[in-house]
Design a protein around this motif. Structure first.
Motif, PDB file in Angstrom:
ATOM      1  N   LEU A   7       0.851  -1.196   0.153  1.00  0.00           N
ATOM      2  CA  LEU A   7      -0.084  -0.140   0.185  1.00  0.00           C
ATOM      3  C   LEU A   7       0.351   0.972  -0.271  1.00  0.00           C
ATOM      4  CD1 LEU A   7      -2.463  -1.062   2.251  1.00  0.00           C
ATOM      5  CD2 LEU A   7      -3.039  -1.017   0.356  1.00  0.00           C
ATOM      6  N   ARG A   8       0.538   2.817  -1.113  1.00  0.00           N
ATOM      7  CA  ARG A   8       0.900   3.643  -0.956  1.00  0.00           C
ATOM      8  C   ARG A   8       0.482   4.770  -0.389  1.00  0.00           C
ATOM      9  NH1 ARG A   8       4.976   2.380  -6.017  1.00  0.00           N
ATOM     10  NH2 ARG A   8       5.787   0.237  -5.376  1.00  0.00           N
ATOM     11  N   PHE A   9       0.668   6.111   0.376  1.00  0.00           N
ATOM     12  CA  PHE A   9      -0.210   7.096   0.449  1.00  0.00           C
ATOM     13  C   PHE A   9       0.163   7.857   0.238  1.00  0.00           C
ATOM     14  CE2 PHE A   9      -1.727   3.704   3.200  1.00  0.00           C
ATOM     15  CZ  PHE A   9      -2.935   2.923   2.485  1.00  0.00           C
ATOM     16  N   ASP A  10       0.201   8.650  -0.076  1.00  0.00           N
ATOM     17  CA  ASP A  10       0.349  10.721  -0.645  1.00  0.00           C
ATOM     18  C   ASP A  10      -0.154  11.322   0.993  1.00  0.00           C
ATOM     19  OD1 ASP A  10       1.547  10.335  -3.233  1.00  0.00           O
ATOM     20  OD2 ASP A  10      -0.398  10.813  -3.730  1.00  0.00           O
ATOM     21  N   HIS A  11       0.929  10.759   2.527  1.00  0.00           N
ATOM     22  CA  HIS A  11       0.587  11.796   3.457  1.00  0.00           C
ATOM     23  C   HIS A  11       0.963  12.666   3.801  1.00  0.00           C
ATOM     24  CE1 HIS A  11       4.451  10.698   4.569  1.00  0.00           C
ATOM     25  NE2 HIS A  11       4.480   9.355   3.964  1.00  0.00           N
ATOM     26  N   GLY A  12       1.360  13.379   2.495  1.00  0.00           N
ATOM     27  CA  GLY A  12       1.768  14.862   2.849  1.00  0.00           C
ATOM     28  C   GLY A  12       0.451  15.784   2.221  1.00  0.00           C
ATOM     29  N   ALA A  13       1.090  16.561   1.286  1.00  0.00           N
ATOM     30  CA  ALA A  13      -0.002  17.329   0.065  1.00  0.00           C
ATOM     31  C   ALA A  13      -0.948  16.139  -0.434  1.00  0.00           C
ATOM     32  CB  ALA A  13       0.827  17.995  -0.993  1.00  0.00           C
ATOM     33  N   PRO A  14      -2.026  16.701  -1.346  1.00  0.00           N
ATOM     34  CA  PRO A  14      -2.776  15.481  -1.620  1.00  0.00           C
ATOM     35  C   PRO A  14      -2.751  15.516  -3.167  1.00  0.00           C
ATOM     36  CG  PRO A  14      -4.066  16.908  -0.538  1.00  0.00           C
ATOM     37  CD  PRO A  14      -2.841  17.197  -0.609  1.00  0.00           C
ATOM     38  N   TYR A  15      -2.474  17.080  -3.506  1.00  0.00           N
ATOM     39  CA  TYR A  15      -2.676  17.189  -4.700  1.00  0.00           C
ATOM     40  C   TYR A  15      -1.432  19.167  -4.945  1.00  0.00           C
ATOM     41  CZ  TYR A  15      -6.781  19.851  -3.562  1.00  0.00           C
ATOM     42  OH  TYR A  15      -7.325  20.555  -3.015  1.00  0.00           O
ATOM     43  N   PHE A  53     -23.130  16.057   1.450  1.00  0.00           N
ATOM     44  CA  PHE A  53     -22.110  16.504   1.247  1.00  0.00           C
ATOM     45  C   PHE A  53     -22.478  18.118   0.035  1.00  0.00           C
ATOM     46  CE2 PHE A  53     -19.998  12.414   1.573  1.00  0.00           C
ATOM     47  CZ  PHE A  53     -19.293  12.540   1.726  1.00  0.00           C
ATOM     48  N   THR A  54     -21.427  19.256   0.179  1.00  0.00           N
ATOM     49  CA  THR A  54     -22.209  20.209  -0.340  1.00  0.00           C
ATOM     50  C   THR A  54     -20.764  20.408  -1.462  1.00  0.00           C
ATOM     51  OG1 THR A  54     -20.911  21.646   1.075  1.00  0.00           O
ATOM     52  CG2 THR A  54     -23.785  21.228   1.817  1.00  0.00           C
ATOM     53  N   ASP A  55     -21.196  21.738  -2.491  1.00  0.00           N
ATOM     54  CA  ASP A  55     -20.567  22.591  -3.035  1.00  0.00           C
ATOM     55  C   ASP A  55     -19.362  21.207  -4.270  1.00  0.00           C
ATOM     56  OD1 ASP A  55     -20.795  24.815  -1.363  1.00  0.00           O
ATOM     57  OD2 ASP A  55     -19.370  24.633  -0.016  1.00  0.00           O
ATOM     58  N   PHE A  56     -20.429  20.081  -4.695  1.00  0.00           N
ATOM     59  CA  PHE A  56     -19.705  19.562  -5.597  1.00  0.00           C
ATOM     60  C   PHE A  56     -18.774  20.639  -6.741  1.00  0.00           C
ATOM     61  CE2 PHE A  56     -22.143  17.418  -3.889  1.00  0.00           C
ATOM     62  CZ  PHE A  56     -21.958  15.836  -3.789  1.00  0.00           C
ATOM     63  N   GLU A  57     -17.648  20.216  -7.167  1.00  0.00           N
ATOM     64  CA  GLU A  57     -16.747  20.821  -7.758  1.00  0.00           C
ATOM     65  C   GLU A  57     -16.357  19.912  -8.920  1.00  0.00           C
ATOM     66  OE1 GLU A  57     -13.323  23.140  -6.607  1.00  0.00           O
ATOM     67  OE2 GLU A  57     -12.041  21.432  -8.074  1.00  0.00           O
ATOM     68  N   LYS A  58     -17.234  19.540  -9.803  1.00  0.00           N
ATOM     69  CA  LYS A  58     -16.950  18.954 -11.300  1.00  0.00           C
ATOM     70  C   LYS A  58     -15.706  19.174 -11.558  1.00  0.00           C
ATOM     71  CE  LYS A  58     -21.537  18.267 -12.278  1.00  0.00           C
ATOM     72  NZ  LYS A  58     -22.534  17.770 -13.318  1.00  0.00           N
ATOM     73  N   GLU A  59     -15.399  17.798 -12.480  1.00  0.00           N
ATOM     74  CA  GLU A  59     -13.861  17.674 -13.081  1.00  0.00           C
ATOM     75  C   GLU A  59     -13.802  18.886 -14.435  1.00  0.00           C
ATOM     76  OE1 GLU A  59     -12.786  14.829 -17.602  1.00  0.00           O
ATOM     77  OE2 GLU A  59     -13.188  13.813 -15.479  1.00  0.00           O
ATOM     78  N   GLY A  60     -12.552  20.060 -13.917  1.00  0.00           N
ATOM     79  CA  GLY A  60     -12.189  20.813 -14.953  1.00  0.00           C
ATOM     80  C   GLY A  60     -12.601  21.822 -14.264  1.00  0.00           C
ATOM     81  N   THR A  61     -12.961  21.952 -12.959  1.00  0.00           N
ATOM     82  CA  THR A  61     -13.115  23.625 -12.747  1.00  0.00           C
ATOM     83  C   THR A  61     -11.400  24.076 -12.140  1.00  0.00           C
ATOM     84  OG1 THR A  61     -15.065  22.818 -11.869  1.00  0.00           O
ATOM     85  CG2 THR A  61     -14.542  25.372 -10.612  1.00  0.00           C
ATOM     86  N   ILE A  62     -10.964  23.194 -11.519  1.00  0.00           N
ATOM     87  CA  ILE A  62      -9.910  24.018 -11.041  1.00  0.00           C
ATOM     88  C   ILE A  62      -9.141  22.789 -11.306  1.00  0.00           C
ATOM     89  CG2 ILE A  62      -8.396  24.504  -9.375  1.00  0.00           C
ATOM     90  CD1 ILE A  62     -10.567  25.569  -7.975  1.00  0.00           C
ATOM     91  N   LYS A  63      -8.087  22.858 -11.639  1.00  0.00           N
ATOM     92  CA  LYS A  63      -7.165  21.726 -12.267  1.00  0.00           C
ATOM     93  C   LYS A  63      -5.908  21.462 -11.254  1.00  0.00           C
ATOM     94  CE  LYS A  63      -7.149  21.885 -17.237  1.00  0.00           C
ATOM     95  NZ  LYS A  63      -5.392  21.651 -18.733  1.00  0.00           N
ATOM     96  N   LYS A  64      -6.440  19.515 -10.623  1.00  0.00           N
ATOM     97  CA  LYS A  64      -5.285  19.292  -9.813  1.00  0.00           C
ATOM     98  C   LYS A  64      -4.262  18.505 -10.147  1.00  0.00           C
ATOM     99  CE  LYS A  64      -9.001  19.952  -6.317  1.00  0.00           C
ATOM    100  NZ  LYS A  64     -10.088  20.727  -7.522  1.00  0.00           N
ATOM    101  N   TYR A  65      -2.944  18.351 -10.074  1.00  0.00           N
ATOM    102  CA  TYR A  65      -2.407  17.230 -10.415  1.00  0.00           C
ATOM    103  C   TYR A  65      -1.210  16.772  -9.131  1.00  0.00           C
ATOM    104  CZ  TYR A  65      -1.870  20.731 -14.582  1.00  0.00           C
ATOM    105  OH  TYR A  65      -2.324  21.573 -15.503  1.00  0.00           O
ATOM    106  N   VAL A  66      -1.137  15.388  -9.927  1.00  0.00           N
ATOM    107  CA  VAL A  66      -0.228  14.959  -8.926  1.00  0.00           C
ATOM    108  C   VAL A  66       1.515  14.208  -9.390  1.00  0.00           C
ATOM    109  CG1 VAL A  66      -2.846  14.291  -7.694  1.00  0.00           C
ATOM    110  CG2 VAL A  66      -1.957  12.469  -9.533  1.00  0.00           C
ATOM    111  N   GLY A  67       1.827  13.746  -8.486  1.00  0.00           N
ATOM    112  CA  GLY A  67       3.085  13.403  -8.715  1.00  0.00           C
ATOM    113  C   GLY A  67       3.288  12.035  -9.277  1.00  0.00           C
ATOM    114  N   VAL A  68       3.391  11.418  -9.920  1.00  0.00           N
ATOM    115  CA  VAL A  68       3.340  10.074 -10.540  1.00  0.00           C
ATOM    116  C   VAL A  68       4.527   8.675 -10.745  1.00  0.00           C
ATOM    117  CG1 VAL A  68       2.732   8.450 -12.631  1.00  0.00           C
ATOM    118  CG2 VAL A  68       0.892  10.639 -12.479  1.00  0.00           C
ATOM    119  N   PRO A  69       4.211   8.110 -10.415  1.00  0.00           N
ATOM    120  CA  PRO A  69       3.407   7.515  -9.551  1.00  0.00           C
ATOM    121  C   PRO A  69       2.966   7.769  -7.737  1.00  0.00           C
ATOM    122  CG  PRO A  69       5.227   6.046  -9.038  1.00  0.00           C
ATOM    123  CD  PRO A  69       5.849   7.411 -10.101  1.00  0.00           C
ATOM    124  N   GLY A  70       3.907   8.637  -7.706  1.00  0.00           N
ATOM    125  CA  GLY A  70       3.129   8.976  -6.071  1.00  0.00           C
ATOM    126  C   GLY A  70       3.673  10.675  -6.331  1.00  0.00           C
TER     127      GLY A  70
END
Length: 208
Positions: A7-15, A53-70
């Motif tokens: 199991l691998r987790f991003d336990h710091g900044a999620p994106y 849940f409130t304030d649903f933010e759909k795909e593409g509203t604010i681009k979020k990036y993550v490192g690959v594979p971590g």
């Protein structure tokens, strides 16, 4: 896990997000090299008082990036860049500004000359904290007893403790309609994210 799954987790900044054009060009280069990818998922906010849940933010509203594979893929790549020499386990015991060279001269705790540098970046207040030794058994990366002026500056930086809880479930949480959310009206919880929904994440058997 017992079945041999790692199991691998991003336990710091999620994106991370980008709002600067110059930084966007750098990130675009990382994306082309496969170091980062856009996290296309559904996000929202969970209101603890309302229980929904409130304030649903759909795909593409604010681009979020993550490192690959971590998330550490960016740092790992930077360490391999031409001209970059990464040194680990070294405590900085002295920093001197050399006026005629317009650079910093760094020396290790035992007096070894580490070279001249244009910039010095301290990324975490804990690099000079006595607690570092208690956790790692090694001296802090920066010895503030020899740098009184820097010590005063670092002490003025506010700190807010944050604890990351990493959980794994045997089945998908189908009742949670989003892959990431923040909390409203909670004194203890800030956010929650589903790491396995990020691009480039996979369960890797230990023996493969």
């Amino acid at each position: 896990m017992e079945d041999g799954t790692e199991l691998r987790f991003d336990h710091g900044a999620p994106y991370f997000t980008v709002s600067n054009d110059e930084v966007a060009r750098v990130v675009s280069g990382w994306e082309a090299r496969g170091l980062v990818a856009e996290w296309k998922a559904m996000f929202a906010c969970f209101d603890r008082e309302a229980g929904k849940f409130t304030d649903f933010e759909k795909e593409g509203t604010i681009k979020k990036y993550v490192g690959v594979p971590g998330m550490n893929s960016i740092c790992k790549s930077l360490c391999l860049e031409d001209g970059v020499v990464a040194k680990f386990g070294v405590t900085i015991g002295r920093m001197d500004w050399i006026q005629d060279r317009s650079s910093w001269l760094l020396a290790s705790l035992d007096g070894r000359d580490l070279g001249h540098f244009d910039y010095v970046v301290a990324t975490d207040k804990n690099i000079a904290s006595p607690r570092f030794s208690g956790l790692t058994g090694r001296p802090p990366p920066l010895d503030l007893s020899l740098l009184p002026q820097l010590s005063m500056m670092i002490q003025d930086i506010p700190v807010r403790s944050c604890f990351a809880l990493m959980l794994a479930f045997s089945e998908p949480l189908t009742k949670v309609p989003v892959q990431g959310f923040s909390f409203n009206n909670s004194d203890y919880l800030s956010w929650a994210f589903c790491d396995s929904s990020k691009p480039g994440r996979a369960h890797v058997p230990l023996n493969s």
